[in-house]
Design an enzyme around this catalytic site. Structure first.
Site, PDB file in Angstrom:
ATOM      1  N   GLU A 172       0.809  -1.230   0.000  1.00 27.03           N
ATOM      2  CA  GLU A 172       0.000   0.000   0.000  1.00 27.03           C
ATOM      3  C   GLU A 172       0.843   1.282   0.000  1.00 27.03           C
ATOM      4  O   GLU A 172       0.637   2.196   0.800  1.00 27.03           O
ATOM      5  CB  GLU A 172      -0.950   0.003   1.195  1.00 27.03           C
ATOM      6  CG  GLU A 172      -2.013  -1.056   1.111  1.00 27.03           C
ATOM      7  CD  GLU A 172      -3.053  -1.013   2.220  1.00 27.03           C
ATOM      8  OE1 GLU A 172      -4.053  -1.740   2.117  1.00 27.03           O
ATOM      9  OE2 GLU A 172      -2.861  -0.242   3.184  1.00 27.03           O
ATOM     10  N   GLU A 291      -5.636  -8.284  -0.331  1.00 33.12           N
ATOM     11  CA  GLU A 291      -6.345  -7.911   0.900  1.00 33.12           C
ATOM     12  C   GLU A 291      -7.795  -7.644   0.532  1.00 33.12           C
ATOM     13  O   GLU A 291      -8.081  -6.770  -0.287  1.00 33.12           O
ATOM     14  CB  GLU A 291      -5.757  -6.667   1.572  1.00 33.12           C
ATOM     15  CG  GLU A 291      -4.452  -6.894   2.309  1.00 33.12           C
ATOM     16  CD  GLU A 291      -4.038  -5.689   3.154  1.00 33.12           C
ATOM     17  OE1 GLU A 291      -4.940  -5.017   3.718  1.00 33.12           O
ATOM     18  OE2 GLU A 291      -2.835  -5.420   3.231  1.00 33.12           O
TER      19      GLU A 291
END
Length: 501
Positions: A172, A291
Site C-alpha cells: 500500500e 487484501e
C-alpha cells in the site's frame, strides 16, 4: 421471482489459480500471538503453535498465506526475527501502535506454514528500507548455501532453502498512513530496481507490485498506470485491496458492494491492457487481490489503541470484527466475483486468517471457533478449483446509490478439476422473495446432486461465538435435475452451494 441461468460446457472464463483462495497473517493484534502461536495453550505443539487453529486452517485448505504484512512490513526489519529467541529485540510497531516481541519470525512462520499445509507469500519492506534488504531477505530464504545470508540461515537451524516463489514489493505504498509512502513515480522506480535485483538472483520468482489501496484513493487509477509503466515487464501481478462496510446498516447497499468490486477489477484490467499495448509487450500481468474482507464492526473499539492511549501493548485485541449472517452473504458475493473474473484475478488473500477480521477466532487459553464467514470461504476453497464457467443469467435487479440493476441472484459456477464435478455458488439478495432458479446444463452429462449446503433463515445480525456456532450450513433438500436442468428454490437472503456429478 424466477431466475434463469445457462451453463454451457464450451463457454468458460479461465482456469482458476488455486491461490485465488489464499489468506493473510500479519503481525497485527492477535493474529500471531494467541492466534497461530500460543506456547502455553493446552493444544500447543512443541513449537508453541495452536493445534486447534492448525486444524481449522487445514479444514479451509488455504493454498497460500501472505506474511508478515500489511502495514506492519513497511517498518519491519526481518533480521529481528531470526536467531536465538532470547536475543531478539522488542521493537515498537508504528503501523498499529503496539510492541513487537519478534518471538515469531521467518523460521517460525515457515514451520507453521508447513504444518498448515500452505505456501508462503512473503512481503519485502519498501517503506523504511529498500532494495538491499529485499535482496538479502530473498537470499536468506531461497539460496541453498555458500553465501553470507544463506549460511546464516543454516547457522540458525534451517539447512534447506524454503524456495518461496511469490513476493510482494512492499504494501500500500500509495497510502498516507504507510511508513515510507511514495508517489507513483517514486514507488514505480523503486519497485522496478528491486524487481531487477531480485530477478538477477532468480528469474523465475513471481513478483507483486503495489496497486491502489482502495478505489477511493485520489491517485486511482493513475497510480496503476504510472507504476505499471515503470514495472510492467518486471512483475507478474499488481495488487489491489478493498474492504466492505455497512456503517449505515443498509442491507440493499451492503449486499451490492461486490458490484463496486466488479468495477474496480474491470478498471485495473483495462489499465493493464493499456500498458501492455503501449509497451508492445508479449507478457501478461494479472491482479493479486491480496487484501479483501468485510471490515467495520470493530472500528470504534480499536480507536484507543490506534491513537496510542494505551501506550505500546503487545498483541492487543485489534480489528476483531465479530461477523454476522449478513456478512456471509457479502463474502459469498465477493468470492463469486473473483471466480467470474478469474481470467485476470489469479491470487487472492482474505485478510486475515486468525482473530484479525478473520474466519477463525481464538480465546486466549480457550477454544478456537468458526465465524459465520468461515463457510462461504470453505466452500469456495474446497469446491471452487478448476475452470470458471461463463454463465448467462436472467433475473430482475434493483437500484442502489452506486450501482444500477444489481441482480437479485449472484451466482458463479466451476467445473472442478479433481473430479469433473460441477459446483454452483448462489446468493439470493432479495430481502423478502424466494428465487425459483432454473439452471440449464448445456453440454454437460451431470445428472445428480451430490452436495447441497444452505446458510439461511437467520436474522442478519446473528453471530457465532466461542460457546456456540449457530450460523452454520444445513443440508438442502429441494434441488433436482430433470432433462438437463437444475431446479432449486433459494430462500430470501440465503447462501447456497450445490455440487453435481
Amino acid at each position: 421471482m424466477r431466475a434463469s441461468v445457462t451453463a454451457h460446457k464450451e463457454f468458460t472464463v479461465a482456469k482458476i489459480d488455486p491461490r485465488l483462495y489464499g489468506s493473510f497473517v500479519e503481525h497485527l493484534g492477535r493474529a500471531v500471538y494467541s492466534g497461530i502461536y500460543e506456547p502455553g495453550h493446552a493444544s500447543a505443539d512443541e513449537q508453541g503453535f495452536r493445534q486447534d487453529v492448525l486444524d481449522l486452517v487445514k479444514e479451509l485448505d488455504v493454498p497460500v498465506v501472505r506474511y508478515p504484512g500489511g502495514n506492519f512490513v513497511s517498518a519491519y526489519n526481518w533480521e529481528d526475527g531470526i536467531g536465538p529467541k532470547e536475543e531478539r529485540p522488542v521493537r515498537l510497531d508504528l503501523a498499529w501502535h503496539t510492541a513487537e516481541s519478534n518471538q515469531v519470525g521467518i523460521h517460525e512462520f515457515a514451520d507453521w506454514a508447513a504444518k498448515a499445509e500452505t505456501e508462503m507469500m512473503l512481503a519485502v519492506n519498501l517503506g523504511s528500507r529498500g532494495l538491499d534488504e529485499a535482496r538479502a531477505f530473498l537470499e536468506y530464504v531461497n539460496h541453498p548455501g555458500g553465501s553470507y545470508w544463506s549460511d546464516l540461515r543454516r547457522q540458525n537451524g534451517r539447512e534447506e532453502p524454503w524456495g518461496v516463489k511469490l513476493w510482494c514489493l512492499g504494501n500500500e505504498m500509495d497510502g498516507p498512513w504507510q511508513i515510507g509512502q511514495k508517489t507513483a513515480a517514486e514507488y514505480g522506480r523503486t519497485a522496478f530496481e528491486t524487481a531487477k535485483a531480485m530477478r538477477a538472483f532468480d528469474k523465475d520468482i513471481e513478483l507483486v507490485v503495489c496497486g491502489s489501496s482502495t478505489p477511493n484513493m485520489p491517485t486511482y487509477p493513475e497510480w496503476e498506470y504510472t507504476v505499471l509503466d515503470y514495472t510492467y515487464d518486471s512483475v507478474d501481478y499488481i495488487s489491489l485491496h478493498m474492504y466492505f462496510e455497512n456503517h449505515e446498516q443498509n442491507t440493499k447497499n451492503f449486499l451490492a458492494r461486490s458490484m463496486e468490486l466488479e468495477t474496480y477489477i474491470e478498471t485495473i484490467s483495462s489499465v493493464i491492457k493499456t500498458i501492455k499495448a503501449k509497451k508492445r509487450s508479449n507478457k501478461d500481468v494479472y491482479i493479486s487481490f491480496d487484501e479483501w474482507n468485510v471490515w467495520y464492526h470493530s472500528a470504534e473499539q480499536d480507536k484507543p489503541v490506534l491513537e496510542g492511549k494505551h501506550g505500546w501493548p503487545h498483541a492487543p485485541a485489534l480489528l476483531e470484527d465479530i461477523y454476522d449472517f449478513a456478512d456471509v452473504l457479502v463474502v459469498g458475493c465477493i468470492l463469486n466475483t473473483f471466480i467470474r473474473r478469474s481470467d485476470v484475478v489469479k491470487v487472492g488473500c482474505l485478510a486475515q486468517l486468525v482473530n484479525v477480521i478473520a474466519p477463525i477466532m481464538t480465546v486466549e487459553d480457550g477454544p478456537a471457533w468458526r465465524q459465520t464467514t468461515f463457510y462461504p470461504y470453505l466452500y469456495a476453497s474446497k469446491y471452487g478449483r478448476g475452470t470458471a464457467l461463463d454463465l448467462a443469467v436472467d433475473v430482475e435487479g434493483y437500484e442502489t446509490d452506486f450501482a444500477n440493476n444489481v441482480p437479485y441472484l449472484d451466482v458463479a459456477g466451476v467445473l472442478t478439476e479433481a473430479d469433473g464435478g460441477l459446483s454452483f455458488f448462489l446468493v439470493n439478495r432479495h430481502e423478502s422473495e424466494a428465487l425459483d432458479v432454473e439452471l440449464s446444463l448445456e453440454g454437460f452429462a451431470h445428472s445428480s446432486v451430490t452436495m447441497d449446503k444452505v446458510i439461511g433463515g437467520y436474522a442478519l445480525d446473528k453471530t457465532n461465538g466461542p460457546d456456540e456456532e449457530p450460523v452454520a450450513p444445513a443440508d438442502g433438500n429441494d434441488a433436482s435435475i430433470v432433462d438437463g436442468k437444475l431446479s432449486v428454490k433459494l430462500a430470501p437472503l440465503s447462501y447456497r452451494m450445490i455440487r453435481l456429478k
